[in-house]
Design a protein around this motif. Sequence first.
Motif, PDB file in Angstrom:
ATOM      1  N   THR A  85      -2.827 -12.850  -7.634  1.00 29.53           N
ATOM      2  CA  THR A  85      -2.412 -11.447  -7.579  1.00 29.53           C
ATOM      3  C   THR A  85      -2.505 -10.906  -6.160  1.00 29.53           C
ATOM      4  N   ILE A  86      -1.751  -9.843  -5.937  1.00 31.80           N
ATOM      5  CA  ILE A  86      -1.799  -9.132  -4.665  1.00 31.80           C
ATOM      6  C   ILE A  86      -1.333  -7.699  -4.882  1.00 31.80           C
ATOM      7  N   ALA A  87      -1.830  -6.790  -4.092  1.00 33.92           N
ATOM      8  CA  ALA A  87      -1.325  -5.419  -4.051  1.00 33.92           C
ATOM      9  C   ALA A  87      -0.518  -5.296  -2.761  1.00 33.92           C
ATOM     10  N   VAL A  88       0.746  -4.920  -2.885  1.00 32.17           N
ATOM     11  CA  VAL A  88       1.613  -4.858  -1.704  1.00 32.17           C
ATOM     12  C   VAL A  88       2.292  -3.497  -1.622  1.00 32.17           C
ATOM     13  N   ASP A  89       2.381  -2.997  -0.417  1.00 34.49           N
ATOM     14  CA  ASP A  89       3.056  -1.737  -0.160  1.00 34.49           C
ATOM     15  C   ASP A  89       4.549  -1.926  -0.437  1.00 34.49           C
ATOM     16  N   PRO A  90       5.109  -1.183  -1.394  1.00 33.89           N
ATOM     17  CA  PRO A  90       6.530  -1.374  -1.704  1.00 33.89           C
ATOM     18  C   PRO A  90       7.446  -1.032  -0.531  1.00 33.89           C
ATOM     19  N   GLY A  91       6.935  -0.277   0.439  1.00 33.01           N
ATOM     20  CA  GLY A  91       7.721   0.047   1.629  1.00 33.01           C
ATOM     21  C   GLY A  91       7.688  -1.037   2.695  1.00 33.01           C
ATOM     22  N   ASN A  92       6.829  -2.024   2.524  1.00 29.87           N
ATOM     23  CA  ASN A  92       6.738  -3.123   3.485  1.00 29.87           C
ATOM     24  C   ASN A  92       7.718  -4.218   3.047  1.00 29.87           C
ATOM     25  N   GLU A  93       8.978  -4.019   3.395  1.00 31.56           N
ATOM     26  CA  GLU A  93      10.056  -4.884   2.912  1.00 31.56           C
ATOM     27  C   GLU A  93       9.865  -6.352   3.297  1.00 31.56           C
ATOM     28  N   ASN A  94       9.404  -6.610   4.502  1.00 34.78           N
ATOM     29  CA  ASN A  94       9.212  -8.004   4.931  1.00 34.78           C
ATOM     30  C   ASN A  94       8.170  -8.705   4.075  1.00 34.78           C
ATOM     31  N   ALA A  95       7.036  -8.045   3.857  1.00 28.54           N
ATOM     32  CA  ALA A  95       5.984  -8.644   3.030  1.00 28.54           C
ATOM     33  C   ALA A  95       6.476  -8.810   1.597  1.00 28.54           C
ATOM     34  N   TYR A  96       7.146  -7.808   1.103  1.00 24.13           N
ATOM     35  CA  TYR A  96       7.632  -7.857  -0.281  1.00 24.13           C
ATOM     36  C   TYR A  96       8.558  -9.064  -0.477  1.00 24.13           C
ATOM     37  N   ARG A  97       9.512  -9.230   0.433  1.00 23.45           N
ATOM     38  CA  ARG A  97      10.436 -10.383   0.354  1.00 23.45           C
ATOM     39  C   ARG A  97       9.679 -11.700   0.442  1.00 23.45           C
ATOM     40  N   LEU A  98       8.690 -11.765   1.311  1.00 24.21           N
ATOM     41  CA  LEU A  98       7.884 -12.976   1.460  1.00 24.21           C
ATOM     42  C   LEU A  98       7.236 -13.358   0.131  1.00 24.21           C
ATOM     43  N   TYR A  99       6.605 -12.403  -0.521  1.00 22.34           N
ATOM     44  CA  TYR A  99       5.908 -12.695  -1.772  1.00 22.34           C
ATOM     45  C   TYR A  99       6.885 -13.062  -2.886  1.00 22.34           C
ATOM     46  N   LEU A 100       8.007 -12.369  -2.968  1.00 14.85           N
ATOM     47  CA  LEU A 100       9.002 -12.712  -3.985  1.00 14.85           C
ATOM     48  C   LEU A 100       9.554 -14.120  -3.756  1.00 14.85           C
ATOM     49  N   ARG A 101       9.829 -14.458  -2.502  1.00 19.21           N
ATOM     50  CA  ARG A 101      10.316 -15.811  -2.156  1.00 19.21           C
ATOM     51  C   ARG A 101       9.315 -16.886  -2.549  1.00 19.21           C
ATOM     52  N   ASN A 102       8.053 -16.523  -2.577  1.00 17.22           N
ATOM     53  CA  ASN A 102       6.997 -17.495  -2.879  1.00 17.22           C
ATOM     54  C   ASN A 102       6.522 -17.412  -4.330  1.00 17.22           C
ATOM     55  N   GLY A 103       7.346 -16.852  -5.197  1.00 16.70           N
ATOM     56  CA  GLY A 103       7.086 -16.926  -6.618  1.00 16.70           C
ATOM     57  C   GLY A 103       6.352 -15.771  -7.254  1.00 16.70           C
ATOM     58  N   PHE A 104       6.015 -14.741  -6.498  1.00 16.12           N
ATOM     59  CA  PHE A 104       5.373 -13.573  -7.086  1.00 16.12           C
ATOM     60  C   PHE A 104       6.429 -12.704  -7.769  1.00 16.12           C
ATOM     61  N   ARG A 105       5.981 -11.922  -8.732  1.00 16.54           N
ATOM     62  CA  ARG A 105       6.852 -10.936  -9.372  1.00 16.54           C
ATOM     63  C   ARG A 105       6.046  -9.661  -9.614  1.00 16.54           C
ATOM     64  N   THR A 132      -0.792   4.074  -3.579  1.00 20.95           N
ATOM     65  CA  THR A 132      -0.265   3.310  -4.699  1.00 20.95           C
ATOM     66  C   THR A 132       0.543   2.119  -4.167  1.00 20.95           C
ATOM     67  N   TYR A 133       0.170   0.945  -4.644  1.00 21.85           N
ATOM     68  CA  TYR A 133       0.819  -0.308  -4.260  1.00 21.85           C
ATOM     69  C   TYR A 133       1.456  -0.936  -5.486  1.00 21.85           C
ATOM     70  N   ASP A 134       2.414  -1.813  -5.270  1.00 22.55           N
ATOM     71  CA  ASP A 134       2.913  -2.638  -6.358  1.00 22.55           C
ATOM     72  C   ASP A 134       1.949  -3.798  -6.550  1.00 22.55           C
ATOM     73  N   ARG A 135       1.653  -4.083  -7.793  1.00 21.95           N
ATOM     74  CA  ARG A 135       0.822  -5.239  -8.121  1.00 21.95           C
ATOM     75  C   ARG A 135       1.789  -6.391  -8.385  1.00 21.95           C
ATOM     76  N   LEU A 136       1.619  -7.456  -7.628  1.00 21.06           N
ATOM     77  CA  LEU A 136       2.436  -8.652  -7.804  1.00 21.06           C
ATOM     78  C   LEU A 136       1.573  -9.761  -8.366  1.00 21.06           C
ATOM     79  N   ILE A 137       2.166 -10.572  -9.231  1.00 21.62           N
ATOM     80  CA  ILE A 137       1.446 -11.689  -9.822  1.00 21.62           C
ATOM     81  C   ILE A 137       2.265 -12.963  -9.662  1.00 21.62           C
ATOM     82  N   GLN A 138       1.556 -14.080  -9.699  1.00 18.93           N
ATOM     83  CA  GLN A 138       2.197 -15.396  -9.712  1.00 18.93           C
ATOM     84  C   GLN A 138       1.420 -16.223 -10.713  1.00 18.93           C
ATOM     85  N   PRO A 139       1.986 -16.366 -11.923  1.00 18.08           N
ATOM     86  CA  PRO A 139       1.266 -17.130 -12.971  1.00 18.08           C
ATOM     87  C   PRO A 139       1.278 -18.635 -12.713  1.00 18.08           C
TER      88      PRO A 139
END
Length: 170
Positions: free
Chosen positions: A132-152, A163-170
């Motif tokens: 899991t990770i908490a990511v700033d939804p406004g940090n587009e570079n980080a967000y893309r990085l985590y999505l590319r690496n399997g987080f949702r 308030t951050y988006d909570r991302l998970i990678q099961p």
Amino acid sequence: ADARFIAENVLRALHIDETDDSHIEHLAGISRRGDTLYSWRNATIAEYDGVPAGLMVSYDGAGYRRMRDITFPMIRIYVGDDYSSMDDEACAGEYYLDSLAVLPKFRHKGIASALIRELFRQREEYGIPLATIAVDPGNENAYRLYLRNGFRRDGSITVFNTTYDRLIQP
């Protein structure tokens, strides 16, 4: 020996680029301890051509509350606010990516993705089912990085009054 590097890059991960040396040294002291969120025990340092290039702080969420109760009073001196009633960022059953930073001159070389792969390796080693990770939804570079690496995305979480988006990678 890596405590100052850890401190500088935890601050970098939090987008705190302007701070005085006493703050860095205070956080380095916290990093030298074995029982804090930002401990050297929780830090993975990536090297590029033998030079420290990036940092990941990650840990088993089962220990989050214990480490937080030690760390937050130590950082309160500098942040001013009391976050002791803040929602937990992580819990048992989660391997939490607390901080990730790559020095600017080493970006776009695959270091962040390599650190995330190491996160997954550590999670598997400890038998923890979820990253899991908490990511700033406004940090587009980080967000893309985590999505590319399997987080949702899996909801949101409010930490440090943000308030951050909570991302998970099961």
